[in-house]
Motif scaffolding. Structure first.
Motif, PDB file in Angstrom:
ATOM      1  N   ALA A 162      31.432  98.891 -26.199  1.00  0.00           N
ATOM      2  CA  ALA A 162      30.572  97.802 -25.732  1.00  0.00           C
ATOM      3  C   ALA A 162      29.599  98.298 -24.675  1.00  0.00           C
ATOM      4  N   MET A 163      30.077  99.149 -23.780  1.00  0.00           N
ATOM      5  CA  MET A 163      29.221  99.710 -22.744  1.00  0.00           C
ATOM      6  C   MET A 163      28.170 100.646 -23.340  1.00  0.00           C
ATOM      7  N   ALA A 164      28.587 101.458 -24.299  1.00  0.00           N
ATOM      8  CA  ALA A 164      27.668 102.403 -24.931  1.00  0.00           C
ATOM      9  C   ALA A 164      26.503 101.681 -25.609  1.00  0.00           C
ATOM     10  N   ALA A 221      29.851  94.929 -30.659  1.00  0.00           N
ATOM     11  CA  ALA A 221      30.755  94.402 -31.683  1.00  0.00           C
ATOM     12  C   ALA A 221      30.957  95.420 -32.801  1.00  0.00           C
ATOM     13  N   ILE A 222      29.868  96.090 -33.179  1.00  0.00           N
ATOM     14  CA  ILE A 222      29.974  97.120 -34.224  1.00  0.00           C
ATOM     15  C   ILE A 222      30.873  98.263 -33.747  1.00  0.00           C
ATOM     16  N   GLY A 223      30.640  98.713 -32.523  1.00  0.00           N
ATOM     17  CA  GLY A 223      31.460  99.789 -31.982  1.00  0.00           C
ATOM     18  C   GLY A 223      32.908  99.382 -31.797  1.00  0.00           C
ATOM     19  N   GLY A 224      33.128  98.151 -31.318  1.00  0.00           N
ATOM     20  CA  GLY A 224      34.494  97.661 -31.148  1.00  0.00           C
ATOM     21  C   GLY A 224      35.228  97.550 -32.462  1.00  0.00           C
ATOM     22  N   LEU A 225      34.512  97.130 -33.496  1.00  0.00           N
ATOM     23  CA  LEU A 225      35.098  97.049 -34.840  1.00  0.00           C
ATOM     24  C   LEU A 225      35.570  98.431 -35.305  1.00  0.00           C
ATOM     25  N   LEU A 226      34.715  99.433 -35.134  1.00  0.00           N
ATOM     26  CA  LEU A 226      35.065 100.787 -35.573  1.00  0.00           C
ATOM     27  C   LEU A 226      36.217 101.356 -34.751  1.00  0.00           C
ATOM     28  N   LEU A 261      28.713 107.304 -30.289  1.00  0.00           N
ATOM     29  CA  LEU A 261      27.363 107.577 -30.794  1.00  0.00           C
ATOM     30  C   LEU A 261      26.873 106.439 -31.689  1.00  0.00           C
ATOM     31  N   ILE A 262      27.753 105.922 -32.531  1.00  0.00           N
ATOM     32  CA  ILE A 262      27.364 104.800 -33.396  1.00  0.00           C
ATOM     33  C   ILE A 262      27.046 103.565 -32.558  1.00  0.00           C
ATOM     34  N   SER A 263      27.807 103.343 -31.514  1.00  0.00           N
ATOM     35  CA  SER A 263      27.560 102.195 -30.633  1.00  0.00           C
ATOM     36  C   SER A 263      26.210 102.326 -29.948  1.00  0.00           C
TER      37      SER A 263
END
Length: 283
Positions: A162-164, A221-226, A261-263
């Motif tokens: 989330a921070m990233a 949200a995307i990063g948290g999901l992964l 990196l994705i985040s």
């Protein structure tokens, strides 16, 4: 104590001092009970009770000062305010809002149990909103509890993502703007995010233009999901992003870096495409 921050600081220390009244080393000791139903427990991991107490105390101080003569203000006003607020904080505000914090922690724990990474996505989205309110420190207790109960911390990689994403959003603003001042602020804020500090990016850049912050939430949200789908598990607490790599040296480092990196990329791309233009500078 002339400011809200002074009041908050006092009651933060006040709640920490309450720890002296309870026995915690044994783990099975019962809390001291006032009047047979108000537990005296440690508030060292609490934030909301201190904030509420500080806010009410600041308002009470303003009211009291109107009735106290100037010649007695220095002595009488602090004495009255602290006397009233210490009792109120100990017997009312502390127990009530400590329960509220407990509910928040319980809700987060429940989300972490949701399948298919849904809980991770929700936490990744909402975490930085909670950071804006300043009460995200309550999660320190949650992370300690996770480590104590399971030996790992599944919360850390989600909030790191989330921070990233907020950092990626700030970087997009910095690279897209022609304003030298905003560019310098945005890029330096991104560097701060890489070290685990998002406040400069949030308050200095993203919230200022709103859309970057919202799109950063989506990236989170995307990063948290992964992070949830990959089953990332930190071995400690307190550090994130680049310093946080130290918590994933047990074979998870590649996946951790990939998720970060994705985040960053998610927040960056969304903000670059939809979140910022220099037309916002004139608003």
């Amino acid at each position: 104590m002339n400011t809200l921050l002074d009041q908050v600081a006092f009651f933060r220390l006040f709640f920490i001092g309450i720890e002296c009244f309870s026995t915690v080393a044994g783990g099975d000791a019962e809390a001291i009970m006032f009047f047979g139903f108000i537990p005296v427990v440690g508030y060292q991991a609490s934030v909301i009770p201190a904030f509420i107490s500080g806010f009410i105390g600041a308002k009470l101080e303003q009211k009291v000062r109107k009735f106290v003569p100037d010649t007695l203000d220095l002595i009488v006003t602090p004495f009255l305010v602290l006397s009233v607020m210490s009792i109120l904080a100990l017997f009312v505000i502390g127990p009530v809002f400590r329960s509220v914090e407990g509910g928040i922690v319980a809700a987060i724990l429940a989300l972490l149990e949701w399948p298919l990474g849904i809980g991770g996505a929700l936490i990744g989205f909402f975490h930085q909103i909670i950071v804006v309110t300043g009460v995200h420190h309550v999660f320190n207790a949650l992370e300690v509890g996770l480590l104590a109960d399971t030996g790992v911390n599944v919360f850390n990689p989600i909030i790191s993502a989330a921070m990233a994403a907020q950092g990626g959003a700030a970087l997009a603003v910095g690279l897209k703007t022609k304003s030298k001042k905003l560019k310098a602020l945005s890029v330096s804020s991104f560097i701060s995010v890489l070290l685990g500090i998002t406040e400069p990016a949030i308050f200095g850049v993203n919230l200022r233009y709103v859309k970057p912050f919202v799109l950063g939430l989506i990236g989170g949200a995307i990063g948290g999901l992964l992070a949830a789908l990959f089953g990332l598990q930190a071995t400690g607490i307190g550090i994130t992003l680049i310093p946080g790599m130290l918590l994933y040296l047990d074979g998870q480092l590649f996946l951790y870096i990939l998720v970060m990196l994705i985040s960053i990329a998610s927040g960056f791309i969304l903000t670059w495409l939809f979140g910022y233009s220099d037309k916002m500078l004139n608003k």
